[in-house]
Design an enzyme around this catalytic site. Structure first.
Site, PDB file in Angstrom:
ATOM      1  N   ASN A 108      37.741 -13.932 -24.835  1.00  0.00           N
ATOM      2  CA  ASN A 108      37.195 -15.012 -24.309  1.00  0.00           C
ATOM      3  C   ASN A 108      36.143 -15.558 -25.343  1.00  0.00           C
ATOM      4  O   ASN A 108      35.691 -16.633 -25.425  1.00  0.00           O
ATOM      5  CB  ASN A 108      36.283 -14.633 -22.789  1.00  0.00           C
ATOM      6  CG  ASN A 108      35.207 -13.309 -23.139  1.00  0.00           C
ATOM      7  OD1 ASN A 108      35.406 -12.598 -23.848  1.00  0.00           O
ATOM      8  ND2 ASN A 108      34.532 -13.300 -22.128  1.00  0.00           N
TER       9      ASN A 108
ATOM     10  N   GLU B 262      31.189  -2.454 -23.494  1.00  0.00           N
ATOM     11  CA  GLU B 262      30.647  -3.679 -23.124  1.00  0.00           C
ATOM     12  C   GLU B 262      31.646  -4.294 -21.934  1.00  0.00           C
ATOM     13  O   GLU B 262      32.778  -4.754 -22.260  1.00  0.00           O
ATOM     14  CB  GLU B 262      30.527  -4.900 -24.165  1.00  0.00           C
ATOM     15  CG  GLU B 262      29.446  -4.499 -25.115  1.00  0.00           C
ATOM     16  CD  GLU B 262      27.832  -4.474 -24.448  1.00  0.00           C
ATOM     17  OE1 GLU B 262      27.909  -4.743 -23.537  1.00  0.00           O
ATOM     18  OE2 GLU B 262      27.203  -4.111 -25.350  1.00  0.00           O
ATOM     19  N   LEU B 263      31.043  -4.013 -20.655  1.00  0.00           N
ATOM     20  CA  LEU B 263      32.301  -4.312 -19.529  1.00  0.00           C
ATOM     21  C   LEU B 263      31.841  -5.525 -18.898  1.00  0.00           C
ATOM     22  O   LEU B 263      31.231  -6.540 -19.001  1.00  0.00           O
ATOM     23  CB  LEU B 263      32.521  -3.045 -18.746  1.00  0.00           C
ATOM     24  CG  LEU B 263      32.741  -1.621 -19.369  1.00  0.00           C
ATOM     25  CD1 LEU B 263      32.773  -0.568 -18.428  1.00  0.00           C
ATOM     26  CD2 LEU B 263      34.203  -1.899 -20.426  1.00  0.00           C
TER      27      LEU B 263
HETATM   28  P1  NAD Z   1      40.913  -6.812 -20.834  1.00  0.00           P
HETATM   29  O1  NAD Z   1      39.831  -5.605 -20.344  1.00  0.00           O
HETATM   30  O2  NAD Z   1      41.945  -7.019 -20.086  1.00  0.00           O
HETATM   31  O3  NAD Z   1      41.199  -6.636 -22.256  1.00  0.00           O
HETATM   32  C1  NAD Z   1      40.275  -6.202 -23.333  1.00  0.00           C
HETATM   33  C2  NAD Z   1      40.843  -5.795 -24.591  1.00  0.00           C
HETATM   34  O4  NAD Z   1      41.403  -4.559 -24.029  1.00  0.00           O
HETATM   35  C3  NAD Z   1      42.156  -6.420 -24.882  1.00  0.00           C
HETATM   36  O5  NAD Z   1      42.169  -6.226 -26.203  1.00  0.00           O
HETATM   37  C4  NAD Z   1      43.318  -5.793 -24.318  1.00  0.00           C
HETATM   38  O6  NAD Z   1      44.358  -6.053 -25.095  1.00  0.00           O
HETATM   39  C5  NAD Z   1      42.952  -4.479 -24.570  1.00  0.00           C
HETATM   40  N1  NAD Z   1      43.678  -3.587 -23.401  1.00  0.00           N
HETATM   41  C6  NAD Z   1      43.983  -4.013 -22.080  1.00  0.00           C
HETATM   42  N2  NAD Z   1      44.558  -3.074 -21.353  1.00  0.00           N
HETATM   43  C7  NAD Z   1      44.589  -2.123 -22.365  1.00  0.00           C
HETATM   44  C8  NAD Z   1      44.745  -0.628 -21.957  1.00  0.00           C
HETATM   45  N3  NAD Z   1      45.452  -0.192 -21.019  1.00  0.00           N
HETATM   46  N4  NAD Z   1      44.536   0.162 -23.008  1.00  0.00           N
HETATM   47  C9  NAD Z   1      43.958  -0.187 -24.380  1.00  0.00           C
HETATM   48  N5  NAD Z   1      43.425  -1.361 -24.464  1.00  0.00           N
HETATM   49  C10 NAD Z   1      43.837  -2.537 -23.547  1.00  0.00           C
HETATM   50  O7  NAD Z   1      39.724  -7.882 -20.687  1.00  0.00           O
HETATM   51  P2  NAD Z   1      40.028  -9.536 -21.156  1.00  0.00           P
HETATM   52  O8  NAD Z   1      40.776 -10.132 -20.019  1.00  0.00           O
HETATM   53  O9  NAD Z   1      40.407  -9.522 -22.390  1.00  0.00           O
HETATM   54  O10 NAD Z   1      38.290  -9.907 -21.027  1.00  0.00           O
HETATM   55  C11 NAD Z   1      37.761 -10.430 -19.992  1.00  0.00           C
HETATM   56  C12 NAD Z   1      36.816  -9.259 -19.698  1.00  0.00           C
HETATM   57  O11 NAD Z   1      36.051  -8.832 -20.693  1.00  0.00           O
HETATM   58  C13 NAD Z   1      35.887  -9.580 -18.546  1.00  0.00           C
HETATM   59  O12 NAD Z   1      35.773  -8.449 -17.450  1.00  0.00           O
HETATM   60  C14 NAD Z   1      34.420  -9.824 -19.009  1.00  0.00           C
HETATM   61  O13 NAD Z   1      33.559  -9.635 -18.350  1.00  0.00           O
HETATM   62  C15 NAD Z   1      34.687  -8.616 -20.068  1.00  0.00           C
HETATM   63  N6  NAD Z   1      33.724  -9.019 -21.328  1.00  0.00           N
HETATM   64  C16 NAD Z   1      32.653  -8.334 -21.549  1.00  0.00           C
HETATM   65  C17 NAD Z   1      31.595  -8.599 -22.325  1.00  0.00           C
HETATM   66  C18 NAD Z   1      30.617  -7.904 -22.570  1.00  0.00           C
HETATM   67  O14 NAD Z   1      29.737  -7.898 -23.526  1.00  0.00           O
HETATM   68  N7  NAD Z   1      30.087  -7.126 -21.467  1.00  0.00           N
HETATM   69  C19 NAD Z   1      31.914  -9.748 -23.243  1.00  0.00           C
HETATM   70  C20 NAD Z   1      33.065 -10.400 -23.036  1.00  0.00           C
HETATM   71  C21 NAD Z   1      33.866 -10.092 -21.975  1.00  0.00           C
END
Ligand code: NAD
Length: 475
Positions: free
Chosen positions: A149, A248-249
């Site tokens: 994002n 950061e979730l």
């Molecule tokens: P996601 O958790 O699907 O993916 C994040 C990253 O993890 C990507 O690089 C993805 O390829 C990797 N990933 C996915 N599955 C994995 C696994 N099993 N093992 C290791 N790596 C894996 O998240 P997204 O859809 O890319 O992003 C949206 C989410 O991120 C939302 O929940 C949002 O709130 C969160 N977010 C949080 C912050 C924060 O600062 N708290 C900032 C931005 C986004």
């Protein structure tokens, strides 16, 4: 700007084991094929980071700072080009992408300034028997995992402090948006970051590759931004080698409009808090709690402002809302809205998928939401605003806190003292008081509860990449 689509390992652009298409979600077209790292390339990236660690950690902090400062300048100079790349692979509008790049570059500037201010401590022990000396040293090879994002800012928010602290990194960007991360690697290389200090691998299959890297004993730190679901999996993975983790979730931000709020200001704030990044932000206002005395006025004004927005390609400056990152993501948003409407919500504007190609979804305001509606329990990640009416401040705070998430809350009130008192009662790591946006590289970003562990940015951010060492000295 040349679009980089290889892996970046040990300062070289290298091919992977396969390639993956990177999509333009607004056009539904492939932008390019990006190289994918298999087990061998991921291991090479860790090798390169491990080899680069010692010399980088030994560089004078001022030298590291100057390299980061150059990266800030290059990124600022090239902001338009990087922003266009973000628009293409992410779908957001150019204005959002440009402000993301400016924000992202600021992490290099802020941490360039922090690199030379890592403090220690020297004092006589209370018993008078020794000196207590406390110093900090880089934690080591850090694995950085970022979401789609904010493909630039989530990367620099980690790379900046890591490099300032003297760590080397392997960055694994989201598969949807790898090109921005590779462009940042290119900027860093031109700024003078030595080969191996920053490595970028688009890894697949993701879970397996990450697991292998996390089980490499040379990787001592994991900095993850993404969903709570994946964060939880990675916490389990990291436990095996007791790897330090920053998480950061997800978020589910409440937006409170109190009875004494300036409704016009609250609507303006709501527009920013809801629509930054088209609603695909962890900080996005997700649940609007509005006092009964101002609910009709707020809902009508907010819906009017949302309905006036133009939706379309992020590259056309006439558009204010771009595409979601994929039709899959749009499907999730549409399902949430359909379920809410099925349960009795009333779309005041929006609420149906737009015809034509591209993963577009219209700005949507939903009224008549019951306080226990399912849509309030999840991150919406799109331009959808459900509104719940409340009667008292206590009720608003209780509802705001009734979530496993705790990243950010928004409060609008005409009484600053009342606003501060409510801010203290909200279970979130960040509170925006009479503001629709709060992120700042100089302030600590992070969440309570299942929104995460640790803080990025501010004075805390660099400590996510430092170990603390206590030396007891008999002098
Ligand atoms: P996601 O958790 O699907 O993916 C994040 C990253 O993890 C990507 O690089 C993805 O390829 C990797 N990933 C996915 N599955 C994995 C696994 N099993 N093992 C290791 N790596 C894996 O998240 P997204 O859809 O890319 O992003 C949206 C989410 O991120 C939302 O929940 C949002 O709130 C969160 N977010 C949080 C912050 C924060 O600062 N708290 C900032 C931005 C986004």
């Amino acid at each position: 700007m040349k679009i980089r689509s290889e892996l970046f390992i040990g300062g070289e652009w290298v091919a992977g084991t396969a390639t993956l298409p990177v999509q333009d979600p607004a056009l539904g077209e492939t932008i390019t094929e990006v190289a994918v790292a298999g087990e061998r390339e991921c291991a090479q990236a860790v090798d390169a980071a491990a080899a680069a660690l010692g010399p980088w950690a030994a560089r004078a902090p001022r030298e590291r700072a100057e390299i980061l400062r150059r990266a800030y300048e290059l990124m600022t100079d090239e902001a338009d080009e990087i922003a266009r790349l973000i628009v293409r692979e992410n779908g957001k509008v150019f204005a959002d992408a440009k402000s993301e790049v400016v924000y992202a570059a600021e992490f290099f500037r802020w941490f360039a300034e922090e690199a030379v201010r890592i403090k220690g401590d020297y004092r006589l022990a209370p018993g008078g028997d020794k000196r207590i000396i406390v110093t900090h040293q880089p934690i080591g090879v850090s694995l950085l995992i970022t979401p789609w994002n904010f493909p630039a800012a989530m990367a620099t928010r980690k790379i900046g402090p890591a490099l300032a602290a003297g760590c080397s990194v392997v960055l694994k960007p989201a598969t949807e948006t790898p090109l921005t991360a590779l462009a940042i690697a290119d900027v860093l290389a031109r700024a003078g970051v030595p080969g191996g200090v920053v490595n970028v691998v688009v890894a697949a299959p993701t879970a397996q590759r990450v697991r292998e890297m996390l089980h490499d004993p040379r990787v001592t730190n994991l900095s993850f931004t993404g969903s709570t679901e994946v964060g939880r999996v990675l916490l389990h993975e990291a436990a095996d080698q007791v790897v330090r983790t920053l998480m950061e979730l997800g978020g589910n931000a409440p937006f409170l409009v109190l009875a004494d709020a300036d409704v016009r200001a609250a609507v303006a704030g709501a527009m920013v808090a809801k629509l930054r990044n088209g609603g695909a932000a962890c900080t996005a206002a997700n649940r609007f709690y509005v006092h009964g005395s101002v609910a009709d006025e707020f809902t009508a004004e907010f819906a009017r402002a949302m309905a006036a927005l133009k939706v379309g390609s992020g590259l056309d400056p006439a558009n204010q809302i771009g595409s979601l990152v994929s039709t899959t993501e749009r499907g999730k948003v549409a399902d949430l809205v359909d379920q809410a409407v099925g349960a009795g919500a009333r779309p005041v504007t929006g609420g149906t998928i737009l015809d034509g190609p591209g993963a577009f979804y219209p700005p949507t305001v939903l009224a008549g939401i019951a306080p226990d509606a399912d849509i309030l329990d999840v991150e919406i990640f799109g331009p959808v605003a459900p509104i719940v009416v409340f009667d008292s401040d206590d009720e608003a705070v209780a509802r705001a806190n009734a979530t496993p998430y705790g990243l950010i809350s928004y409060v609008y009130t005409g009484d600053f003292r009342r606003g501060l008192q409510i801010a203290e009662r909200l279970d979130s790591g960040m509170v925006a008081l009479n503001r629709g946006v709060l992120s700042d590289p100089a302030a600590p970003f992070g969440g309570f509860k299942q929104s995460g562990l640790g803080r990025e940015g501010g004075f805390d951010g660099i400590h996510e990449f430092l170990e603390t060492k206590y030396i007891a000295a008999d002098i």
